[in-house]
Write an enzyme that holds these catalytic residues in place. Sequence first.
Site, PDB file in Angstrom:
ATOM      1  N   VAL A 159       7.644  22.722 -27.164  1.00 56.80           N
ATOM      2  CA  VAL A 159       7.845  24.065 -27.716  1.00 56.80           C
ATOM      3  C   VAL A 159       6.549  24.575 -28.351  1.00 56.80           C
ATOM      4  CG1 VAL A 159       9.172  25.464 -29.358  1.00 56.80           C
ATOM      5  CG2 VAL A 159      10.312  23.679 -28.041  1.00 56.80           C
ATOM      6  N   CYS A 160       5.847  23.717 -29.062  1.00 57.93           N
ATOM      7  CA  CYS A 160       4.574  24.115 -29.679  1.00 57.93           C
ATOM      8  C   CYS A 160       3.534  24.429 -28.608  1.00 57.93           C
ATOM      9  CB  CYS A 160       4.074  23.025 -30.615  1.00 57.93           C
ATOM     10  SG  CYS A 160       5.182  22.702 -32.010  1.00 57.93           S
ATOM     11  N   ALA A 161       3.526  23.641 -27.564  1.00 61.10           N
ATOM     12  CA  ALA A 161       2.597  23.895 -26.462  1.00 61.10           C
ATOM     13  C   ALA A 161       2.909  25.241 -25.821  1.00 61.10           C
ATOM     14  CB  ALA A 161       2.684  22.769 -25.431  1.00 61.10           C
TER      15      ALA A 161
END
Length: 173
Positions: free
Chosen positions: A66-68
């Site tokens: 999700v952060c990527a």
Amino acid sequence: MNTSQNTTPQITFAGNPVTLVGTIIKPGDQAPDFEVLGNDLKPVHLSDFKGKLKIIAVYPSIDTSVCAAQNRRFNQEAQKLDNVVVLSISCDLPFAQNRFCAAEGLNNIITLSDHRKLDFGLKYGFVMEEFRLLARGTVIIDQNNLVKYVEYVPEVTHEPNYNEALNIVKSLL
């Protein structure tokens, strides 16, 4: 890690409540200056971007999907925006952030690390006490350093509301 003022947004991480510490930031506030580390391990301050519209993309760790995805999306949007800088802040070490951006070809965002002092996280109320990581969210600060938009994503494992944030940015251009 306790601070004098816990923030009020109620957020969860994988369905479990977490405690945010620091000072809540809200639209209309003067944006507090902060110190984080750049990829060269030198201090970077909000004041270094004076006169620019700033999108601050906040996330827990570059090593999650999700952060990527959040970093890829803001990188993609940043190339379409003039006089806008995207500051992508987590507690990851600068080496990990730099490695990720190099591997992904992301060169329109500026990754910054809050791992040393949590200065950004505490001044903006994004520190998850249980993990010593930043929660997910977005802060938009105008050219005069006024906060125009803040999102503390209610479930940290979900992506932020890109459309709402980008509509605010476009209205300020």
